[in-house]
Design an enzyme around this catalytic site. Structure first.
Site, PDB file in Angstrom:
ATOM      1  N   LYS A   1      56.666  17.471  45.187  1.00 54.14           N
ATOM      2  CA  LYS A   1      55.672  18.281  46.181  1.00 54.14           C
ATOM      3  C   LYS A   1      54.321  18.597  46.116  1.00 54.14           C
ATOM      4  O   LYS A   1      53.319  18.113  46.468  1.00 54.14           O
ATOM      5  CB  LYS A   1      55.796  19.591  47.051  1.00 54.14           C
ATOM      6  CG  LYS A   1      55.714  20.158  47.528  1.00 54.14           C
ATOM      7  CD  LYS A   1      56.696  21.346  48.207  1.00 54.14           C
ATOM      8  CE  LYS A   1      56.674  22.540  46.895  1.00 54.14           C
ATOM      9  NZ  LYS A   1      55.638  23.418  47.814  1.00 54.14           N
ATOM     10  N   ASN A   2      53.974  19.385  44.462  1.00 58.85           N
ATOM     11  CA  ASN A   2      53.185  20.036  44.794  1.00 58.85           C
ATOM     12  C   ASN A   2      51.970  19.291  43.888  1.00 58.85           C
ATOM     13  O   ASN A   2      51.239  19.769  43.878  1.00 58.85           O
ATOM     14  CB  ASN A   2      53.300  21.400  43.683  1.00 58.85           C
ATOM     15  CG  ASN A   2      53.878  22.251  44.082  1.00 58.85           C
ATOM     16  OD1 ASN A   2      54.073  22.729  45.707  1.00 58.85           O
ATOM     17  ND2 ASN A   2      54.879  23.614  43.612  1.00 58.85           N
TER      18      ASN A   2
ATOM     19  N   ARG B   1      50.704  26.427  53.876  1.00 58.86           N
ATOM     20  CA  ARG B   1      49.132  27.000  52.848  1.00 58.86           C
ATOM     21  C   ARG B   1      49.099  26.290  52.755  1.00 58.86           C
ATOM     22  O   ARG B   1      47.110  26.098  52.285  1.00 58.86           O
ATOM     23  CB  ARG B   1      49.984  28.010  51.868  1.00 58.86           C
ATOM     24  CG  ARG B   1      50.897  29.520  52.235  1.00 58.86           C
ATOM     25  CD  ARG B   1      51.072  30.559  51.395  1.00 58.86           C
ATOM     26  NE  ARG B   1      50.388  30.180  50.545  1.00 58.86           N
ATOM     27  CZ  ARG B   1      48.781  30.774  50.477  1.00 58.86           C
ATOM     28  NH1 ARG B   1      48.343  31.713  51.778  1.00 58.86           N
ATOM     29  NH2 ARG B   1      47.957  30.344  50.041  1.00 58.86           N
TER      30      ARG B   1
ATOM     31  N   CYS C   1      53.102  34.616  52.915  1.00 53.93           N
ATOM     32  CA  CYS C   1      54.233  33.994  52.997  1.00 53.93           C
ATOM     33  C   CYS C   1      55.277  35.082  52.303  1.00 53.93           C
ATOM     34  O   CYS C   1      54.774  36.139  51.802  1.00 53.93           O
ATOM     35  CB  CYS C   1      54.248  33.002  52.789  1.00 53.93           C
ATOM     36  SG  CYS C   1      54.280  32.998  50.649  1.00 53.93           S
TER      37      CYS C   1
ATOM     38  N   ARG D   1      49.324  35.936  48.949  1.00 54.78           N
ATOM     39  CA  ARG D   1      48.640  34.646  49.113  1.00 54.78           C
ATOM     40  C   ARG D   1      46.852  34.329  49.130  1.00 54.78           C
ATOM     41  O   ARG D   1      46.682  34.043  50.242  1.00 54.78           O
ATOM     42  CB  ARG D   1      49.607  33.655  49.698  1.00 54.78           C
ATOM     43  CG  ARG D   1      50.816  33.720  49.123  1.00 54.78           C
ATOM     44  CD  ARG D   1      51.535  32.897  47.875  1.00 54.78           C
ATOM     45  NE  ARG D   1      50.847  32.043  47.270  1.00 54.78           N
ATOM     46  CZ  ARG D   1      52.167  31.495  47.727  1.00 54.78           C
ATOM     47  NH1 ARG D   1      53.176  30.999  48.906  1.00 54.78           N
ATOM     48  NH2 ARG D   1      51.571  29.306  47.608  1.00 54.78           N
TER      49      ARG D   1
ATOM     50  N   ASP E   1      58.036  29.110  39.719  1.00 54.86           N
ATOM     51  CA  ASP E   1      59.154  28.234  41.204  1.00 54.86           C
ATOM     52  C   ASP E   1      60.238  27.564  40.723  1.00 54.86           C
ATOM     53  O   ASP E   1      61.374  27.461  40.599  1.00 54.86           O
ATOM     54  CB  ASP E   1      58.505  26.582  41.210  1.00 54.86           C
ATOM     55  CG  ASP E   1      57.055  26.777  41.339  1.00 54.86           C
ATOM     56  OD1 ASP E   1      56.454  25.755  41.442  1.00 54.86           O
ATOM     57  OD2 ASP E   1      56.758  28.418  42.332  1.00 54.86           O
TER      58      ASP E   1
ATOM     59  N   ARG F   1      61.626  21.821  53.377  1.00 56.90           N
ATOM     60  CA  ARG F   1      60.136  21.443  52.990  1.00 56.90           C
ATOM     61  C   ARG F   1      59.516  21.308  51.902  1.00 56.90           C
ATOM     62  O   ARG F   1      58.425  20.573  51.153  1.00 56.90           O
ATOM     63  CB  ARG F   1      58.832  22.981  52.839  1.00 56.90           C
ATOM     64  CG  ARG F   1      59.303  23.635  54.077  1.00 56.90           C
ATOM     65  CD  ARG F   1      58.236  25.122  54.396  1.00 56.90           C
ATOM     66  NE  ARG F   1      57.564  24.637  53.990  1.00 56.90           N
ATOM     67  CZ  ARG F   1      56.447  25.899  53.026  1.00 56.90           C
ATOM     68  NH1 ARG F   1      56.233  27.122  53.669  1.00 56.90           N
ATOM     69  NH2 ARG F   1      54.962  25.248  52.659  1.00 56.90           N
TER      70      ARG F   1
HETATM   71  C1  EPZ Z   1      50.768  26.655  43.790  1.00 53.62           C
HETATM   72  O1  EPZ Z   1      50.341  28.200  44.595  1.00 53.62           O
HETATM   73  C2  EPZ Z   1      52.396  26.126  44.277  1.00 53.62           C
HETATM   74  N1  EPZ Z   1      51.915  25.305  44.797  1.00 53.62           N
HETATM   75  C3  EPZ Z   1      53.148  27.096  43.778  1.00 53.62           C
HETATM   76  O2  EPZ Z   1      54.293  26.327  44.716  1.00 53.62           O
HETATM   77  C4  EPZ Z   1      53.240  27.562  42.841  1.00 53.62           C
HETATM   78  O3  EPZ Z   1      54.298  28.818  42.925  1.00 53.62           O
HETATM   79  C5  EPZ Z   1      52.100  28.193  42.294  1.00 53.62           C
HETATM   80  O4  EPZ Z   1      51.164  27.474  42.359  1.00 53.62           O
HETATM   81  C6  EPZ Z   1      51.913  28.626  40.864  1.00 53.62           C
HETATM   82  O5  EPZ Z   1      52.064  27.670  40.087  1.00 53.62           O
HETATM   83  C7  EPZ Z   1      51.160  24.349  45.584  1.00 53.62           C
HETATM   84  O6  EPZ Z   1      51.242  23.892  44.119  1.00 53.62           O
HETATM   85  C8  EPZ Z   1      51.738  23.568  46.980  1.00 53.62           C
HETATM   86  P1  EPZ Z   1      48.767  30.081  42.871  1.00 53.62           P
HETATM   87  P2  EPZ Z   1      48.951  28.189  44.784  1.00 53.62           P
HETATM   88  O7  EPZ Z   1      47.228  30.020  43.301  1.00 53.62           O
HETATM   89  O8  EPZ Z   1      48.067  27.601  43.942  1.00 53.62           O
HETATM   90  C9  EPZ Z   1      47.012  34.128  43.471  1.00 53.62           C
HETATM   91  C10 EPZ Z   1      56.315  25.702  45.440  1.00 53.62           C
HETATM   92  O9  EPZ Z   1      58.076  26.533  45.423  1.00 53.62           O
HETATM   93  N2  EPZ Z   1      46.058  34.065  43.906  1.00 53.62           N
HETATM   94  O10 EPZ Z   1      48.023  29.477  41.142  1.00 53.62           O
HETATM   95  O11 EPZ Z   1      48.756  29.363  45.878  1.00 53.62           O
HETATM   96  C11 EPZ Z   1      48.315  34.386  44.201  1.00 53.62           C
HETATM   97  O12 EPZ Z   1      48.241  35.134  45.282  1.00 53.62           O
HETATM   98  C12 EPZ Z   1      55.465  27.181  45.368  1.00 53.62           C
HETATM   99  O13 EPZ Z   1      56.578  24.968  45.559  1.00 53.62           O
HETATM  100  C13 EPZ Z   1      44.481  35.153  44.485  1.00 53.62           C
HETATM  101  O14 EPZ Z   1      45.025  36.348  44.405  1.00 53.62           O
HETATM  102  O15 EPZ Z   1      49.697  29.047  43.849  1.00 53.62           O
HETATM  103  C14 EPZ Z   1      49.093  34.674  42.877  1.00 53.62           C
HETATM  104  O16 EPZ Z   1      49.811  35.822  43.402  1.00 53.62           O
HETATM  105  C15 EPZ Z   1      55.184  27.935  45.770  1.00 53.62           C
HETATM  106  N3  EPZ Z   1      43.949  34.861  45.204  1.00 53.62           N
HETATM  107  C16 EPZ Z   1      48.649  33.798  42.097  1.00 53.62           C
HETATM  108  O17 EPZ Z   1      46.921  33.742  42.571  1.00 53.62           O
HETATM  109  C17 EPZ Z   1      43.548  33.223  45.616  1.00 53.62           C
HETATM  110  O18 EPZ Z   1      42.387  32.557  45.744  1.00 53.62           O
HETATM  111  C18 EPZ Z   1      48.861  32.752  41.651  1.00 53.62           C
HETATM  112  O19 EPZ Z   1      48.891  31.496  42.392  1.00 53.62           O
HETATM  113  C19 EPZ Z   1      45.133  32.309  44.933  1.00 53.62           C
HETATM  114  C20 EPZ Z   1      45.682  32.668  44.411  1.00 53.62           C
END
Ligand code: EPZ
Length: 442
Positions: A22-23, A103, A127, A132, A330, A422
């Site tokens: 998915k990701n 998202r 979420c 996020r 995850d 999802r």
């Molecule tokens: C991706 O989300 C994945 N989703 C998530 O999978 C996964 O948990 C996550 O990466 C971490 O590996 C997809 O790829 C669609 P991040 P993403 O930006 O890109 C903070 C699932 O269950 N952050 O690496 O949103 C954020 O709040 C989902 O399949 C900021 O502060 O994750 C988090 O604490 C859930 N500002 C951390 O960084 C930003 O602009 C990691 O988020 C962006 C992120």
């Protein structure tokens, strides 16, 4: 609303084919906006998030052809091929009613700015697992010369002419921010360097597809190249061209089934996986007492088969979630479910998201004994779980409740399984095919 009925399952035995990730699929689908023409993808999973991505791409003016194939005795349809036909002229507004449901829609922002030099994308909501925010996305795109404003819940982006290459230091190796910046930088004038980039397998799959489209990207990982942070360099090109790509296997789906097998005992055989994407989980499963074997597929897919056998006796193993190649956030909820059955106490530290323990109250309703102090959970083992009605709060929390239902006495009802739809393709069919007693009810 649909819900699952899950009975206590003696053991899981047999073969499961793992679906496409998915990701990886979501950024790959949005990357097609970078080049006019027909982009062909295979191994895209039939998920709600994928269907939402199709809706958004159609909203931008793309035409989408999907070929399907009936599977599981015609009870489900897999997507045998997906062709995204991207027009020369794109619409560049992503409305709230579409973005709020997923998202990852924010991943259209970078490609739209790169192609149309302006875009209006609704801010995605938060979420269950956290606020996020998207500040790293915004900062990175602004560094490339786009002017981004937040207005009435939308990100309004303008770049007069081409984006310009820049040196970008990510405060955190955000997966989504890295993906958005790479896509935008692929068509920028000049070179962009992303320091402290995410190099999760799904980011690499996006890079491989962009390179097939003609992007000029190199990366170096702190693990392999002895740097202190991962680095990605993108030398912008004038134009990209549509290509074709097979999505990598879903390591989180595979990990979820391996943990299910470890909890219920039995012999599980997973096909279409990349064991190298699961090293941290496999190491921890072995430490918890499972027997793991990996066999190369032998064809040119570069995929493996993973065999897990478990006698249900689980040694308590502490984990701390980290960015790849550390233990994936995850799989944290699923691991916690397993640790409720361990021979002793264990500790889980969540370092990626600030609120990813929503499954704990639901697991405790089933009879687990889990305490929390800030970002650390303390799990007592030997929990005799008993069926109850529980509620999925997010995708991976939902999967941890399904796993718990497999070992809880009686029949557990899991509500709000739209979260699971999802991110898990054919979950109930795959689990039933290896002996689980799980039924979708309406
Ligand atoms: C991706 O989300 C994945 N989703 C998530 O999978 C996964 O948990 C996550 O990466 C971490 O590996 C997809 O790829 C669609 P991040 P993403 O930006 O890109 C903070 C699932 O269950 N952050 O690496 O949103 C954020 O709040 C989902 O399949 C900021 O502060 O994750 C988090 O604490 C859930 N500002 C951390 O960084 C930003 O602009 C990691 O988020 C962006 C992120």
């Amino acid at each position: 609303m649909d819900y699952f009925k899950v009975q206590k399952t003696l053991s899981l035995n047999g073969k499961i084919n793992i679906s496409g990730a998915k990701n990886a699929s979501l950024p790959l689908l949005f990357s097609s906006l970078l080049a006019e023409g027909k982009h062909s993808f295979s191994n895209i999973p039939n998920l709600e998030d994928v269907k939402l991505s199709f809706k958004l791409l159609k909203h931008f003016g793309c035409n989408i052809e999907v070929n399907t194939k009936p599977v599981f005795d015609k009870k489900a349809l897999s997507l045998s091929s997906v062709v995204i036909d991207v027009p020369k002229k794109l619409k560049n507004i992503a409305p709230y009613e579409l973005v709020r449901k997923m998202r990852a829609s924010i991943l259209c922002l970078g490609p739209l700015i790169a192609r149309c030099h302006q875009a209006k994308v609704s801010l995605p909501g938060g979420c269950a697992i956290g606020l996020r925010p998207v500040d790293y996305h915004i900062d990175g795109l602004q560094a490339l010369g786009a002017d981004l404003k937040l207005l009435d819940g939308y990100i309004e982006a303008n770049a007069d002419g081409l984006l310009k290459g820049a040196n970008i230091n990510l405060k955190f190796p955000s997966v989504g921010a890295t993906e958005n910046i790479i896509m935008a930088a692929s068509l920028a004038a000049g070179s962009t360097c992303i320091n402290n980039a995410s190099l999760e397998p799904e980011v690499l799959d996006l890079i491989f597809y962009l390179k097939k489209m003609g992007a000029d990207i190199i990366f170096s990982s702190k693990q392999e190249d002895g740097l202190d942070k991962n680095k990605i360099i993108i030398n912008g090109v004038e134009r990209l061209k549509a290509s074709c790509h097979k999505v990598i296997p879903d390591r989180i789906e595979a990990g979820t089934f391996l943990i299910a097998g470890a909890m219920t005992g039995g012999d599980l055989h997973l096909n279409n996986v990349k064991a190298c994407h699961l090293e941290s989980l496999l190491k921890n499963l072995q430490a918890s007492g499972c027997k793991i074997e990996v066999e190369k597929c032998g064809d040119d897919s570069g995929e493996d088969k993973i065999y897990l056998s478990s006698d249900k006796s689980i040694t308590a193993v502490n984990i701390k979630t980290e960015v790849y190649p550390g233990f994936p956030t995850d799989l944290q909820a699923q691991w916690m479910s397993m640790m409720t059955q361990a021979n002793g106490k264990s500790i889980i530290e969540e370092t990626i998201f600030e609120n990813r323990f929503m499954h704990i109250p639901e697991l405790n309703r089933l009879g687990a004994n889990i305490k929390v102090n800030k970002s650390t959970a303390f799990i007592s083992g030997y929990a005799k779980l008993k069926s109850a009605s529980v509620m999925a709060t997010d995708l991976r929390a939902g999967s941890s409740l399904v796993l718990a239902g497999l070992v809880a006495t009686g029949e557990t009802q899991i509500h709000r399984i739209y979260h699971l739809d999802r991110g898990y393709e054919f979950l109930e069919h795959k689990l039933s095919s290896v002996g689980a007693i799980i039924k979708r009810c309406r």
